[in-house]
Write a protein that holds these residues in place. Structure first.
Motif, PDB file in Angstrom:
ATOM      1  N   MET A 291       0.845  -1.165   0.000  1.00  0.00           N
ATOM      2  CA  MET A 291       0.000   0.000   0.000  1.00  0.00           C
ATOM      3  C   MET A 291       0.891   1.228   0.000  1.00  0.00           C
ATOM      4  N   THR A 292       0.676   2.132  -0.913  1.00  0.00           N
ATOM      5  CA  THR A 292       1.395   3.395  -0.958  1.00  0.00           C
ATOM      6  C   THR A 292       0.379   4.510  -0.821  1.00  0.00           C
ATOM      7  N   LEU A 293       0.613   5.428   0.104  1.00  0.00           N
ATOM      8  CA  LEU A 293      -0.353   6.490   0.335  1.00  0.00           C
ATOM      9  C   LEU A 293      -0.211   7.642  -0.639  1.00  0.00           C
TER      10      LEU A 293
ATOM     11  N   ASP B 145      -0.967   8.532  12.517  1.00  0.00           N
ATOM     12  CA  ASP B 145      -1.365   9.795  13.123  1.00  0.00           C
ATOM     13  C   ASP B 145      -0.593  10.963  12.512  1.00  0.00           C
ATOM     14  N   HIS B 146       0.390  10.657  11.665  1.00  0.00           N
ATOM     15  CA  HIS B 146       1.278  11.687  11.106  1.00  0.00           C
ATOM     16  C   HIS B 146       1.290  11.654   9.581  1.00  0.00           C
ATOM     17  N   LEU B 147       0.184  11.328   8.965  1.00  0.00           N
ATOM     18  CA  LEU B 147       0.150  11.191   7.515  1.00  0.00           C
ATOM     19  C   LEU B 147       0.560  12.465   6.785  1.00  0.00           C
ATOM     20  N   ASP B 148       0.221  13.617   7.345  1.00  0.00           N
ATOM     21  CA  ASP B 148       0.550  14.875   6.680  1.00  0.00           C
ATOM     22  C   ASP B 148       2.055  15.139   6.624  1.00  0.00           C
ATOM     23  N   ARG B 149       2.812  14.449   7.417  1.00  0.00           N
ATOM     24  CA  ARG B 149       4.261  14.629   7.464  1.00  0.00           C
ATOM     25  C   ARG B 149       4.984  13.887   6.336  1.00  0.00           C
ATOM     26  N   PHE B 150       4.392  12.810   5.849  1.00  0.00           N
ATOM     27  CA  PHE B 150       5.078  11.932   4.914  1.00  0.00           C
ATOM     28  C   PHE B 150       4.688  12.192   3.468  1.00  0.00           C
ATOM     29  N   ASP B 151       5.681  12.102   2.588  1.00  0.00           N
ATOM     30  CA  ASP B 151       5.427  12.102   1.150  1.00  0.00           C
ATOM     31  C   ASP B 151       5.058  10.703   0.689  1.00  0.00           C
ATOM     32  N   GLN B 152       5.587   9.693   1.386  1.00  0.00           N
ATOM     33  CA  GLN B 152       5.327   8.310   0.989  1.00  0.00           C
ATOM     34  C   GLN B 152       5.409   7.395   2.206  1.00  0.00           C
ATOM     35  N   ILE B 153       4.377   6.565   2.347  1.00  0.00           N
ATOM     36  CA  ILE B 153       4.403   5.459   3.296  1.00  0.00           C
ATOM     37  C   ILE B 153       4.082   4.215   2.484  1.00  0.00           C
ATOM     38  N   ALA B 154       5.034   3.316   2.404  1.00  0.00           N
ATOM     39  CA  ALA B 154       4.826   2.056   1.691  1.00  0.00           C
ATOM     40  C   ALA B 154       4.738   0.944   2.725  1.00  0.00           C
ATOM     41  N   VAL B 155       3.665   0.180   2.674  1.00  0.00           N
ATOM     42  CA  VAL B 155       3.452  -0.916   3.617  1.00  0.00           C
ATOM     43  C   VAL B 155       3.428  -2.226   2.836  1.00  0.00           C
ATOM     44  N   ILE B 156       4.324  -3.110   3.204  1.00  0.00           N
ATOM     45  CA  ILE B 156       4.351  -4.453   2.635  1.00  0.00           C
ATOM     46  C   ILE B 156       4.021  -5.405   3.780  1.00  0.00           C
ATOM     47  N   PRO B 157       2.804  -5.965   3.794  1.00  0.00           N
ATOM     48  CA  PRO B 157       2.360  -6.782   4.933  1.00  0.00           C
ATOM     49  C   PRO B 157       2.872  -8.220   4.868  1.00  0.00           C
ATOM     50  N   ASP B 158       4.168  -8.348   4.633  1.00  0.00           N
ATOM     51  CA  ASP B 158       4.792  -9.662   4.518  1.00  0.00           C
ATOM     52  C   ASP B 158       6.218  -9.544   5.044  1.00  0.00           C
ATOM     53  N   PRO B 159       6.546 -10.200   6.162  1.00  0.00           N
ATOM     54  CA  PRO B 159       7.884 -10.054   6.729  1.00  0.00           C
ATOM     55  C   PRO B 159       8.988 -10.602   5.824  1.00  0.00           C
ATOM     56  N   TRP B 160       8.604 -11.333   4.782  1.00  0.00           N
ATOM     57  CA  TRP B 160       9.571 -11.869   3.812  1.00  0.00           C
ATOM     58  C   TRP B 160       9.551 -11.035   2.534  1.00  0.00           C
TER      59      TRP B 160
END
Length: 162
Positions: free
Chosen positions: A1-3, A132-147
């Motif tokens: 997921m990329t915001l 809680d800090h979404l306005d601070r980031f240009d990009q948050i990438a979430v990979i829901p897989d520890p591998w």
């Protein structure tokens, strides 16, 4: 997921942060060792190898531990066996440890704008303070897989870190 859309410029080390899942596979040792060296599973070994010759970016890795919260790569810890197994424990870890650690991280690095999170979904609950800090980031990438190291490399390429 990329915001937000990915960046195409080379990020300075203090502009990015990588959060990785801990792993059950650990170095067996009686003496404390650096956290990045302790964990032998998930994508920690790939991150360790990838940044072996780049100490400034290696320092931008955090490992999310069920026992210790967010660990800096050089933090000396001993072998332990503790895993998040339910939502209550994940939220408790967030409230007792991770929330404050994230707040300190954000205060220490005001230029932080890009975040790569590679953790299993239950561990993501312990990181809820990030959102809680979404306005601070240009990009948050979430990979829901520890591998998911190989998926994470896509973002590291965009950052100029791969």
């Amino acid at each position: 997921m990329t915001l937000r859309p990915p960046s195409t410029r080379i990020l300075a080390p203090d502009q990015g942060l990588i959060i990785l899942n801990c792993s059950r596979e650990k170095l067996v040792t009686s003496a404390p060792v650096a956290a990045l060296d302790l964990y032998q599973g998930a994508c920690v070994p790939q991150a360790r190898d990838h940044f072996a010759a780049d100490p400034s970016r290696r320092a931008r890795i955090r490992i999310l531990s069920a026992a210790h919260g967010l660990l800096r790569p050089e933090k000396a810890i001993s072998t332990y066996d503790h895993r998040l197994t339910n939502r209550v424990d994940a939220v408790r870890l967030h409230e007792r440890t991770v929330s404050g650690q994230l707040d300190a991280e954000l205060a220490e690095t005001p230029s932080l704008r890009h975040l790569l999170i590679v953790v299993e979904p239950l561990y993501l609950l312990a990181l809820q303070r990030v959102f809680d800090h979404l306005d601070r980031f240009d990009q948050i990438a979430v990979i829901p897989d520890p591998w998911g190291w190989w998926d994470g490399l896509t973002y590291l390429h965009q950052w100029g870190w791969a």
